[in-house]
Design an enzyme around this catalytic site. Structure first.
Site, PDB file in Angstrom:
ATOM      1  N   LYS A   7     -44.024 -13.450  67.112  1.00 11.50           N
ATOM      2  CA  LYS A   7     -45.095 -13.251  68.111  1.00 11.50           C
ATOM      3  C   LYS A   7     -46.030 -12.143  67.631  1.00 11.50           C
ATOM      4  CE  LYS A   7     -45.870 -12.123  72.988  1.00 11.50           C
ATOM      5  NZ  LYS A   7     -45.455 -12.387  74.361  1.00 11.50           N
ATOM      6  N   GLU A  10     -41.593  -9.570  67.914  1.00 11.15           N
ATOM      7  CA  GLU A  10     -42.974  -9.248  68.285  1.00 11.15           C
ATOM      8  C   GLU A  10     -43.409  -7.898  67.711  1.00 11.15           C
ATOM      9  OE1 GLU A  10     -43.882  -9.037  72.510  1.00 11.15           O
ATOM     10  OE2 GLU A  10     -45.992  -8.687  72.119  1.00 11.15           O
TER      11      GLU A  10
HETATM   12  P1  13P Z   1     -50.371 -10.088  76.540  1.00 14.09           P
HETATM   13  O1  13P Z   1     -50.606 -11.544  76.218  1.00 14.09           O
HETATM   14  O2  13P Z   1     -50.937  -9.666  77.864  1.00 14.09           O
HETATM   15  O3  13P Z   1     -50.758  -9.200  75.408  1.00 14.09           O
HETATM   16  O4  13P Z   1     -48.825  -9.921  76.743  1.00 14.09           O
HETATM   17  C1  13P Z   1     -47.978 -10.516  75.849  1.00 14.09           C
HETATM   18  C2  13P Z   1     -46.752  -9.730  75.711  1.00 14.09           C
HETATM   19  O5  13P Z   1     -45.679 -10.218  75.972  1.00 14.09           O
HETATM   20  C3  13P Z   1     -46.860  -8.334  75.258  1.00 14.09           C
HETATM   21  O6  13P Z   1     -45.596  -7.864  74.930  1.00 14.09           O
END
Ligand code: 13P
Length: 336
Positions: A217, A175
Site C-alpha cells: 500500500k 504500507e
Molecule cells: P487515506 O486514503 O485517507 O490516505 O487513508 C488511507 C490509510 O489507510 C492511511 O493509513
C-alpha cells in the site's frame, strides 16, 4: 497457489478495492468534529455501519480495514461487525500497529510501534474473523529527511510485523507512506519513495516473508502539496509506475494505493491513468480512507438517522474507484 495469495487476490481482483475505515479514535474524532458530530463509540459505529451495510460493498469492495474498537462492536441487527462485513462477501481486515511515535535519535521523524504482544493480538483478531491486517510506516520529505535511520527502522518493523501476520494465517498490508507535505518536487518523491520501498522489500526478504501473500500500500508519486512545480496527472501515473516497476518484486500480487490527502476525484483520476498506462503485471487498485468516505461523511452528518443518502454517496464513490481500478473511469461519469 498459497492460501495467503488466494486471500490477497480475493481482496483486490476484478476492480475491487479496499475501504480503509481504520481511523484511530483520535483521527476519527477529528473527522467527526469537522462535520459537527460528537465522537462517541455509538456515532463512530453508526457512520461505519452505514457504509458497511450499503449496496456498494458487494459490487466494489473486496476488503475493509477496521480499527480495534470497531472489530469488537455489534451492529444494530445484532451481528458482529466482521459477520456483517463477511455477509456482503467482503474480507475483514484490521489495523494492528499502535501508531507512529518519535524516533529516538531523530525525534522529528516517526517509528511505528506495536510489535510487543503482536502474536497474541493476531490470534485474537483471527478468531474474530480478520483475514488481513495493516501496518503503516510514515516518512516525511525535507532537506534532511527521511534519514537512513527512519528508512531502515520502519522497514525492519514492517518486516517483523509481516512475518508474524503470515504465521497467523493472515495477509499483511505493507504500507510505507511517504507524506505529500512539503515543497519538494515529484522527482524527489520518486527517489525517496523508491528507496523506502526497496528497503522494505530487502527486509521482507531477510524475514522470509512470502511476497505472493502480501499487498503493498504505497503513496502515488506526487509533488509536495506546497510545491509550485505541479505535474500533470499523466506524469503522476507514469512516475508512479516507474517507481513500482523498479522497486517491487514481481511475486507481489497487487498494489493498493492510499489517497494521502488527494481529493476524491483526483485520487480516482490518478488511479485510472495508472491502470490505463499499467505496463507491469501488478494489479493496481485502491485502499482509500478519505477519498472514499469524505463526501459520504458530510452527507451523513446532516442527518445521522437517515442512512440512504450517505449510502448513495458512498456507492457512487466506490463505483468510480472500481472503474478507475480497471482504467474505465471518465469525468463525465462523476455527474451521472
Ligand atoms: P487515506 O486514503 O485517507 O490516505 O487513508 C488511507 C490509510 O489507510 C492511511 O493509513
Amino acid at each position: 497457489m498459497s492460501e495467503l495469495n488466494k486471500i490477497a487476490l480475493q481482496i483486490i481482483s476484478n476492480g475491487k478495492g479496499i475501504l480503509a475505515a481504520d481511523e484511530s479514535n483520535g483521527t476519527m474524532t477529528k473527522r467527526l468534529e469537522a462535520v459537527n458530530v460528537k465522537s462517541t463509540p455509538e456515532n463512530r459505529l453508526s457512520f461505519r455501519e452505514t457504509l458497511f451495510s450499503s449496496e456498494g460493498m458487494k459490487d466494489y469492495i473486496g476488503g475493509v480495514i477496521l480499527y480495534d474498537e470497531t472489530i469488537n462492536q455489534t451492529s444494530s441487527s445484532g451481528k458482529s461487525i466482521p459477520d456483517l462485513i463477511s455477509s456482503t462477501g467482503v474480507v475483514t481486515g484490521i489495523k494492528v500497529d499502535t501508531g507512529a511515535k518519535d524516533l529516538a535519535n531523530s525525534p522529528e521523524e516517526k517509528i511505528t510501534e506495536g510489535l510487543d504482544g503482536l502474536r497474541d493480538r493476531l490470534k485474537q483478531y483471527y478468531s474474530l474473523g480478520a483475514r488481513f491486517t495493516k501496518w503503516r510506516g510514515v516518512y516525511s520529505i525535507s532537506e534532511k529527511y527521511p534519514t537512513k535511520l527512519a528508512i531502515s527502522s520502519n522497514a525492519h518493523a514492517l518486516a517483523r510485523y509481516s512475518a508474524l501476520v503470515q504465521e497467523s494465517g493472515m495477509v499483511p498490508i505493507v504500507e510505507p507512506e511517504v507524506l505529500m507535505d512539503g515543497n519538494h518536487s515529484a522527482n524527489i518523491c520518486l527517489n525517496v519513495t523508491s528507496e523506502v520501498i526497496r528497503k522494505c522489500f530487502e527486509e521482507l526478504i531477510i524475514h522470509k516473508v512470502d511476497l505472493s501473500g502480501i499487498i503493498l500500500k504505497p503513496n502515488m508519486i506526487l509533488s509536495g502539496n506546497l510545491s509550485k512545480d505541479k505535474i500533470s496527472k499523466e506524469e503522476v501515473s507514469l512516475k508512479t509506475l516507474e517507481c513500482l516497476k523498479n522497486s517491487v518484486p514481481k511475486e507481489v500480487p497487487g498494489i493498493a494505493f492510499l489517497s494521502g490527502g488527494q481529493s476524491e476525484v483526483e485520487a480516482t483520476e490518478n488511479l485510472n491513468l495508472i491502470n490505463i498506462n499499467n505496463n507491469t503485471n501488478f494489479i493496481m487498485t485502491y485502499s482509500y480512507g478519505r477519498a472514499l468516505q469524505q463526501s459520504a461523511l458530510k452527507v451523513w452528518s446532516k442527518n445521522i438517522k437517515e442512512k440512504e443518502a450517505a449510502q448513495n454517496t458512498f456507492n457512487h464513490r466506490a463505483k468510480m474507484c472500481t472503474l478507475a481500478a480497471q482504467g474505465k473511469w471518465a469525468i463525465e461519469l462523476e455527474n451521472k
